[in-house]
Motif scaffolding. Structure first.
Motif, PDB file in Angstrom:
ATOM      1  N   UNK A 193       0.815  -1.215   0.000  1.00  0.00           N
ATOM      2  CA  UNK A 193       0.000   0.000   0.000  1.00  0.00           C
ATOM      3  C   UNK A 193       0.843   1.256   0.000  1.00  0.00           C
ATOM      4  N   UNK A 194       1.908   1.269   0.798  1.00  0.00           N
ATOM      5  CA  UNK A 194       2.784   2.442   0.836  1.00  0.00           C
ATOM      6  C   UNK A 194       3.485   2.637  -0.506  1.00  0.00           C
ATOM      7  N   UNK A 195       3.936   1.545  -1.102  1.00  0.00           N
ATOM      8  CA  UNK A 195       4.606   1.656  -2.405  1.00  0.00           C
ATOM      9  C   UNK A 195       3.639   2.140  -3.476  1.00  0.00           C
ATOM     10  N   UNK A 196       2.403   1.657  -3.426  1.00  0.00           N
ATOM     11  CA  UNK A 196       1.430   2.117  -4.425  1.00  0.00           C
ATOM     12  C   UNK A 196       1.121   3.606  -4.233  1.00  0.00           C
ATOM     13  N   UNK A 197       1.070   4.062  -3.001  1.00  0.00           N
ATOM     14  CA  UNK A 197       0.859   5.491  -2.749  1.00  0.00           C
ATOM     15  C   UNK A 197       2.017   6.335  -3.253  1.00  0.00           C
ATOM     16  N   UNK A 198       3.242   5.834  -3.075  1.00  0.00           N
ATOM     17  CA  UNK A 198       4.402   6.571  -3.587  1.00  0.00           C
ATOM     18  C   UNK A 198       4.390   6.629  -5.111  1.00  0.00           C
ATOM     19  N   UNK A 199       4.083   5.519  -5.749  1.00  0.00           N
ATOM     20  CA  UNK A 199       4.039   5.489  -7.213  1.00  0.00           C
ATOM     21  C   UNK A 199       2.935   6.417  -7.720  1.00  0.00           C
ATOM     22  N   UNK A 200       1.768   6.347  -7.071  1.00  0.00           N
ATOM     23  CA  UNK A 200       0.667   7.218  -7.468  1.00  0.00           C
ATOM     24  C   UNK A 200       1.066   8.690  -7.325  1.00  0.00           C
ATOM     25  N   UNK A 201       1.743   9.013  -6.208  1.00  0.00           N
ATOM     26  CA  UNK A 201       2.181  10.392  -6.002  1.00  0.00           C
ATOM     27  C   UNK A 201       3.184  10.848  -7.055  1.00  0.00           C
ATOM     28  N   UNK A 202       4.094   9.950  -7.461  1.00  0.00           N
ATOM     29  CA  UNK A 202       5.073  10.318  -8.486  1.00  0.00           C
ATOM     30  C   UNK A 202       4.415  10.474  -9.858  1.00  0.00           C
ATOM     31  N   UNK A 203       3.424   9.650 -10.157  1.00  0.00           N
ATOM     32  CA  UNK A 203       2.708   9.814 -11.422  1.00  0.00           C
ATOM     33  C   UNK A 203       1.904  11.103 -11.451  1.00  0.00           C
ATOM     34  N   UNK A 204       1.513  11.593 -10.299  1.00  0.00           N
ATOM     35  CA  UNK A 204       0.784  12.866 -10.235  1.00  0.00           C
ATOM     36  C   UNK A 204       1.740  14.050 -10.354  1.00  0.00           C
ATOM     37  N   UNK A 205       3.041  13.796 -10.375  1.00  0.00           N
ATOM     38  CA  UNK A 205       4.011  14.873 -10.555  1.00  0.00           C
ATOM     39  C   UNK A 205       4.485  15.484  -9.254  1.00  0.00           C
TER      40      UNK A 205
END
Length: 107
Positions: free
Chosen positions: A56-68
């Motif tokens: 879950x934490x990794x998915x949140x980090x990836x999502x945040x990076x895709x959002x710029x």
């Protein structure tokens, strides 16, 4: 700084032992030993829950990076949101699966 040496341990036991003729002496008998063997190499429930939270934490980090977002504080918040919304859901699924398997194993 003192070290625990066998001589100090024997002296402290002798000092704590009651001094008198009525104290029974116990013969040296071997102590029972328990040996536990892991037969299966599978993770327990705690391991699955931790893995779900990390995913879950990794998915949140990836999502945040895709959002710029590449600043520290917003990425931490995105990771916490991932733990909350993705990790907790995955952990709940792991708990339910483990509960069903344990219940089937008990029958």
């Amino acid at each position: 700084m003192s070290e625990n040496t066998p001589e100090e341990h024997e002296n402290s036991e002798a000092a704590c032992a009651p001094q008198g003729s009525d104290s029974p002496e116990r013969p040296e008998s071997p102590q029972p030993t328990a040996l536990f063997v892991r037969r299966e190499r599978r993770m327990n429930l705690g391991g699955w829950v931790v893995l779900a939270l990390v995913i879950g934490a990794a998915s949140g980090l990836v999502w945040g990076m895709f959002r710029g977002v590449f600043e520290f504080a917003p990425l931490v918040i995105a990771a916490l949101y991932g733990v909350l919304f993705v990790g907790v859901g995955l952990a709940l699924v792991a708990v339910i699966i483990d509960w069903v398997l344990e219940r089937a194993r008990a029958k």
